[in-house]
Motif scaffolding. Sequence first.
Motif, short mmCIF file in Angstrom:
data_model
loop_
_atom_site.label_atom_id
_atom_site.label_comp_id
_atom_site.label_asym_id
_atom_site.label_seq_id
_atom_site.Cartn_x
_atom_site.Cartn_y
_atom_site.Cartn_z
N HIS A 153 36.07 27.82 18.33
CA HIS A 153 35.91 26.45 18.82
C HIS A 153 34.73 26.42 19.78
CE1 HIS A 153 38.16 27.71 22.42
NE2 HIS A 153 37.66 26.65 23.00
N HIS A 154 33.95 25.35 19.64
CA HIS A 154 32.77 25.12 20.46
C HIS A 154 32.99 23.83 21.23
CE1 HIS A 154 30.59 28.14 18.08
NE2 HIS A 154 31.06 27.53 17.00
N GLU A 155 32.70 23.85 22.52
CA GLU A 155 32.82 22.64 23.32
C GLU A 155 31.67 21.70 22.98
OE1 GLU A 155 33.45 21.30 27.95
OE2 GLU A 155 33.46 23.41 27.40
N LEU A 156 31.98 20.41 22.82
CA LEU A 156 30.95 19.42 22.53
C LEU A 156 30.09 19.22 23.78
CD1 LEU A 156 32.93 16.64 20.62
CD2 LEU A 156 31.83 18.68 19.71
N ASP A 157 28.81 19.27 23.59
CA ASP A 157 27.86 18.99 24.67
C ASP A 157 27.37 17.57 24.46
OD1 ASP A 157 25.88 18.82 26.57
OD2 ASP A 157 24.65 20.42 25.72
N LEU A 158 27.86 16.65 25.27
CA LEU A 158 27.53 15.25 25.08
C LEU A 158 26.38 14.79 25.97
CD1 LEU A 158 31.11 13.80 24.68
CD2 LEU A 158 29.50 14.54 22.93
N SER A 159 25.65 15.74 26.52
CA SER A 159 24.47 15.36 27.30
C SER A 159 23.31 15.10 26.34
CB SER A 159 24.10 16.47 28.29
OG SER A 159 23.76 17.65 27.60
N THR A 160 22.43 14.21 26.75
CA THR A 160 21.27 13.90 25.94
C THR A 160 20.25 15.01 26.14
OG1 THR A 160 21.68 11.55 26.22
CG2 THR A 160 19.48 12.18 25.48
N PRO A 161 19.78 15.64 25.07
CA PRO A 161 18.82 16.73 25.22
C PRO A 161 17.52 16.22 25.83
CG PRO A 161 19.37 16.38 22.89
CD PRO A 161 20.12 15.38 23.69
N HIS A 162 16.91 17.05 26.66
CA HIS A 162 15.63 16.71 27.28
C HIS A 162 14.53 17.34 26.43
CE1 HIS A 162 12.97 15.42 30.46
NE2 HIS A 162 12.39 16.61 30.41
N VAL A 163 13.77 16.50 25.76
CA VAL A 163 12.69 16.98 24.89
C VAL A 163 11.51 17.40 25.76
CG1 VAL A 163 11.27 16.37 22.91
CG2 VAL A 163 13.49 15.31 23.18
N TRP A 164 10.84 18.47 25.39
CA TRP A 164 9.80 19.07 26.22
C TRP A 164 8.72 18.10 26.64
CZ3 TRP A 164 4.76 19.09 24.55
CH2 TRP A 164 4.55 18.83 23.21
N TYR A 165 8.36 17.15 25.80
CA TYR A 165 7.25 16.25 26.11
C TYR A 165 7.65 15.07 26.99
CZ TYR A 165 9.29 13.91 22.06
OH TYR A 165 10.16 13.33 21.17
N MET A 166 8.93 14.85 27.22
CA MET A 166 9.36 13.68 27.99
C MET A 166 8.94 13.74 29.45
SD MET A 166 10.40 11.36 26.09
CE MET A 166 10.88 10.22 27.36
N SER A 167 8.89 14.92 30.05
CA SER A 167 8.46 14.99 31.45
C SER A 167 7.00 14.57 31.57
CB SER A 167 8.68 16.40 32.02
OG SER A 167 8.01 17.35 31.23
N ARG A 168 6.18 14.92 30.60
CA ARG A 168 4.77 14.48 30.61
C ARG A 168 4.67 12.98 30.41
NH1 ARG A 168 0.19 14.27 32.77
NH2 ARG A 168 -1.59 14.19 31.39
N VAL A 169 5.47 12.42 29.51
CA VAL A 169 5.48 10.97 29.29
C VAL A 169 5.88 10.25 30.57
CG1 VAL A 169 6.65 9.10 28.05
CG2 VAL A 169 5.87 11.13 26.81
N GLN A 170 6.90 10.75 31.24
CA GLN A 170 7.35 10.13 32.49
C GLN A 170 6.27 10.20 33.55
OE1 GLN A 170 10.99 12.28 33.00
NE2 GLN A 170 12.19 10.80 31.82
N GLU A 171 5.54 11.30 33.62
CA GLU A 171 4.42 11.42 34.57
C GLU A 171 3.36 10.35 34.28
OE1 GLU A 171 2.72 15.32 34.44
OE2 GLU A 171 4.63 16.28 34.95
N LEU A 172 3.03 10.17 33.00
CA LEU A 172 2.00 9.20 32.63
C LEU A 172 2.43 7.76 32.89
CD1 LEU A 172 0.84 10.85 29.28
CD2 LEU A 172 -0.46 10.74 31.43
N LEU A 173 3.74 7.50 32.79
CA LEU A 173 4.24 6.16 33.02
C LEU A 173 4.43 5.83 34.51
CD1 LEU A 173 6.84 5.90 30.13
CD2 LEU A 173 4.59 4.81 30.24
N ALA A 174 4.45 6.83 35.34
CA ALA A 174 4.71 6.60 36.79
C ALA A 174 3.49 6.03 37.49
CB ALA A 174 5.12 7.91 37.45
#
Length: 116
Positions: free
Chosen positions: A95-116
């Motif tokens: 049995h594997h526990e469900l991970d219901l967190s939204t995965p953080h894609v590698w490029y999203m931190s760069r996108v957030q920097e550009l949008l700030a």
Amino acid sequence: MKKFVAGLTWKEMHELLETARRERIWSLKGMPHECIPYVLLTCNTSFKPSKQFGRNKEAFFVLETSPDPGDYWNFPAGHKRYIWEVTLPSRAVTHHELDLSTPHVWYMSRVQELLA
């Protein structure tokens, strides 16, 4: 999904999506988006072994049953938290526990920097 099925191919993914469409999975009310990968894993009779893809044994997946009849994958307290992996031919269950967190894609931190 590749965490559970080594070397998951686009063809296999397409087949999972087709099964989900045919079974009208998308019409189920209240299914959290984070559950979609787990639900898709259950849309296959089994994933065959393949040396090419690093799969040593055949396996299939089952979502845990709900404590109350008639409940589906809605997530009130105490409902589905695990997906079961059944390895064949031994029928060993993991049995594997469900991970219901939204995965953080590698490029999203760069996108957030550009949008700030």
